[in-house]
Design an enzyme around this catalytic site. Structure first.
Site, PDB file in Angstrom:
ATOM      1  N   LYS A 197     -18.944  -9.203  -5.188  1.00 31.75           N
ATOM      2  CA  LYS A 197     -19.799  -9.988  -4.287  1.00 31.75           C
ATOM      3  C   LYS A 197     -20.568  -9.153  -3.276  1.00 31.75           C
ATOM      4  O   LYS A 197     -20.089  -8.164  -2.763  1.00 31.75           O
ATOM      5  CB  LYS A 197     -18.950 -11.008  -3.503  1.00 31.75           C
ATOM      6  CG  LYS A 197     -18.417 -12.149  -4.322  1.00 31.75           C
ATOM      7  CD  LYS A 197     -19.476 -13.141  -4.758  1.00 31.75           C
ATOM      8  CE  LYS A 197     -19.922 -14.065  -3.659  1.00 31.75           C
ATOM      9  NZ  LYS A 197     -18.868 -14.950  -3.181  1.00 31.75           N
TER      10      LYS A 197
ATOM     11  N   HIS B 197     -40.709 -28.815  -4.888  1.00 31.47           N
ATOM     12  CA  HIS B 197     -39.452 -29.486  -5.295  1.00 31.47           C
ATOM     13  C   HIS B 197     -38.450 -28.491  -5.880  1.00 31.47           C
ATOM     14  O   HIS B 197     -37.642 -28.850  -6.735  1.00 31.47           O
ATOM     15  CB  HIS B 197     -39.710 -30.598  -6.304  1.00 31.47           C
ATOM     16  CG  HIS B 197     -40.805 -31.528  -5.904  1.00 31.47           C
ATOM     17  ND1 HIS B 197     -40.592 -32.661  -5.156  1.00 31.47           N
ATOM     18  CD2 HIS B 197     -42.143 -31.464  -6.126  1.00 31.47           C
ATOM     19  CE1 HIS B 197     -41.747 -33.277  -4.942  1.00 31.47           C
ATOM     20  NE2 HIS B 197     -42.717 -32.565  -5.513  1.00 31.47           N
TER      21      HIS B 197
ATOM     22  N   LYS C  32     -28.062 -23.975  32.730  1.00 35.35           N
ATOM     23  CA  LYS C  32     -28.055 -22.522  32.591  1.00 35.35           C
ATOM     24  C   LYS C  32     -27.402 -21.998  31.323  1.00 35.35           C
ATOM     25  O   LYS C  32     -28.015 -21.229  30.578  1.00 35.35           O
ATOM     26  CB  LYS C  32     -27.413 -21.890  33.819  1.00 35.35           C
ATOM     27  CG  LYS C  32     -28.325 -22.100  34.981  1.00 35.35           C
ATOM     28  CD  LYS C  32     -27.881 -21.572  36.267  1.00 35.35           C
ATOM     29  CE  LYS C  32     -28.815 -22.165  37.303  1.00 35.35           C
ATOM     30  NZ  LYS C  32     -28.814 -23.661  37.313  1.00 35.35           N
TER      31      LYS C  32
HETATM   32  N1  ARG Z   1     -25.912 -23.504  41.476  1.00 38.58           N
HETATM   33  C1  ARG Z   1     -26.886 -24.496  41.703  1.00 38.58           C
HETATM   34  C2  ARG Z   1     -27.645 -24.809  40.426  1.00 38.58           C
HETATM   35  O1  ARG Z   1     -27.541 -24.070  39.523  1.00 38.58           O
HETATM   36  C3  ARG Z   1     -27.840 -24.057  42.760  1.00 38.58           C
HETATM   37  C4  ARG Z   1     -28.458 -25.168  43.528  1.00 38.58           C
HETATM   38  C5  ARG Z   1     -27.445 -25.871  44.318  1.00 38.58           C
HETATM   39  N2  ARG Z   1     -28.004 -26.808  45.204  1.00 38.58           N
HETATM   40  C6  ARG Z   1     -27.246 -27.727  45.822  1.00 38.58           C
HETATM   41  N3  ARG Z   1     -27.853 -28.517  46.614  1.00 38.58           N
HETATM   42  N4  ARG Z   1     -25.974 -27.840  45.556  1.00 38.58           N
HETATM   43  O2  ARG Z   1     -28.348 -25.764  40.306  1.00 38.58           O
END
Ligand code: ARG
Length: 460
Positions: free
Chosen positions: A286, A159, A328
């Site tokens: 600081k 705590h 991604k």
């Molecule tokens: N740039 C796409 C991705 O990152 C690759 C796959 C695309 N496939 C498709 N059928 N458009 O997923």
């Protein structure tokens, strides 16, 4: 773009509008997959040759072209084009430009759907290996610091209040354990990453006589994905990686919070080296712990990405959907964030200076051996609850006197219980208290020494 000059199909008669082209293109960020994309293509082409789907001379041209492209990319000469949408189409187009007809045969029996899934797995495999190595570097730095502080006593908190004295090394080893679990999670996820989607083609497999096991062997995958629909749809491995990263960052965030507190003048337990702090533009006195603060802050983005990925998948029907392209940027950012964080953390930990005196003084001030007095009475036959009450009264008295329990006269202590004898003073010292917790997993110097030894062995 001219009419009918689409990269994927002649089916369309209208060109893609500029805005749609920009909206759907991923090449600005997925070019990061270039090296693994080429690696996957080489293995695919080799399999096509072995299966006599393409000729040996076609394979030779493809391999030569891909090797050249690899060099062009590595030297920064490769020209990426958003007209060609993504990393896969950019490379394929360049291949055909270089080698002509044979280049057009590379995509036989393959789709970008199984291609991108393969690329992500190849890429993540490397990231996981690197992450595990980086965690170990941080663990080593942790053990070095812990090795210097087995006998350094600090107040253990619950705590955020002073609870019981502990060895500072014991506290640090708690983080070693968390990192061990993080490492194990990444290691375990590896087997679910390291399985080959290629051969699934668009979703249903292909009518060519492919040999998926051969491709798996070439690319060092442990297995081949058993269902072609799952192979192109599955992004569990990314979510899992993100979760492991979130938990790792959560651990580092908790540690950061402690470093921030410990380095504040209110605690004064440690000093973080100057290189990891910044000054204030207005307050000359600081020294701000920016690095741990930022680590604490960066968990937010890693957790945000986890939610993004979970949400990305929740509504997708089988099989591949373009939504997946959105996996991604988050996952790349997660990989970069944990890599930078682990790097900087290992260095920061190595540069920490500890004020043993402040730690011990804080433990001494906080009646941290009160439990030891209660345990002493219990060992002399008093029920624990009763002992708890007796000690609470003794602490109240000591507070009023402005001293520690160990500084009270024996006579004063005996007023609270006649069971108390001279031997109590061994228990009331910080060292005595720490030493008494002498069992596996406890904080005694002996236990901590053997925990340290085991920890070193785990890293050997
Ligand atoms: N740039 C796409 C991705 O990152 C690759 C796959 C695309 N496939 C498709 N059928 N458009 O997923």
């Amino acid at each position: 773009m001219k009419k009918n000059s689409k990269k994927w199909s002649e089916r369309f008669s209208e060109p893609t509008s500029e805005i749609v082209k920009r909206f759907t293109a991923s090449v600005t960020f997925d070019q990061r997959l270039a090296m693994v994309d080429i690696e996957g293509s080489l293995a695919h082409a080799e399999m096509l040759k072995k299966q006599k789907i393409i000729s040996a001379s076609d394979f030779k041209s493809i391999a030569k072209g891909l090797n050249q492209i690899q060099k062009e990319i590595q030297s920064g000469k490769f020209k990426w084009s958003i007209d060609l949408e993504d990393v896969h189409l950019n490379i394929e187009k360049r291949l055909t430009d270089i080698v002509g007809e044979p280049g057009k045969k590379l995509h036989t029996g393959r789709s970008r759907n199984d291609q991108v899934a393969t690329d992500m797995r190849l890429w993540l495999r490397e990231v996981v290996d690197k992450t595990i190595a980086q965690i170990e570097t941080l663990q080593r730095a942790t053990l070095t610091l812990a090795g210097e502080h087995v006998m350094t006593i600090m107040p253990g908190l619950t705590h955020l209040q002073i609870a019981q004295p502990i060895s500072f090394a014991h506290h640090l080893l708690a983080y070693f354990e968390m990192l061990e679990r993080d490492k194990a999670r990444f290691q375990d996820s590896y087997k679910r990453i390291n399985t080959l989607p290629l051969g699934a083609a668009a979703l249903a497999g292909t009518s060519y006589p492919i040999d998926r096991a051969y491709v798996a062997k070439l690319l060092k995958f442990d297995s081949v994905m058993a269902n072609s629909i799952d192979a192109v749809s599955d992004r569990d491995f990314l979510i899992e990686f993100n979760f492991s990263a979130s938990l790792l960052m959560t651990h580092l965030s908790r540690w950061s919070e402690e470093l921030i507190m410990w380095s504040s003048p209110f605690f004064g337990f440690i000093e973080i080296s100057d290189g990891f702090c910044t000054g204030s533009s207005i307050m000359p006195q600081k020294k701000n712990p920016d690095v741990p603060e930022l680590v604490r802050g960066k968990v937010a983005r890693v957790n945000g990405h986890l939610v993004a990925l979970l949400t990305l998948m929740k509504g997708q029907p089988l099989a591949y959907n373009k939504d997946n392209q959105e996996d991604k940027e988050p996952i790349f950012d997660v990989a970069d964030t944990i890599s930078d964080t682990l790097n900087i953390y290992a260095e920061m930990v190595a540069g920490i200076t500890v004020s043993k005196e402040s730690m011990e003084a804080a433990a001494f001030k906080g009646y941290s051996t009160a439990t030891d007095l209660a345990d002493y009475l219990v060992k002399k036959g008093m029920p624990f609850r009763e002992a708890h009450g007796v000690v609470a009264k003794a602490v109240k008295y000591a507070i009023a006197q402005g001293c520690d329990l160990s500084e009270l006269e024996l006579k004063a202590l005996q007023k609270f219980s006649p069971l108390i004898e001279q031997s109590i003073f061994q228990c009331l010292t910080l060292k005595g208290s720490v030493q008494s917790r002498n069992h596996f997993g406890g904080t005694s110097f002996t236990s901590v020494k053997s925990a340290l030894k085991k920890a070193h062995q785990k890293l050997a």
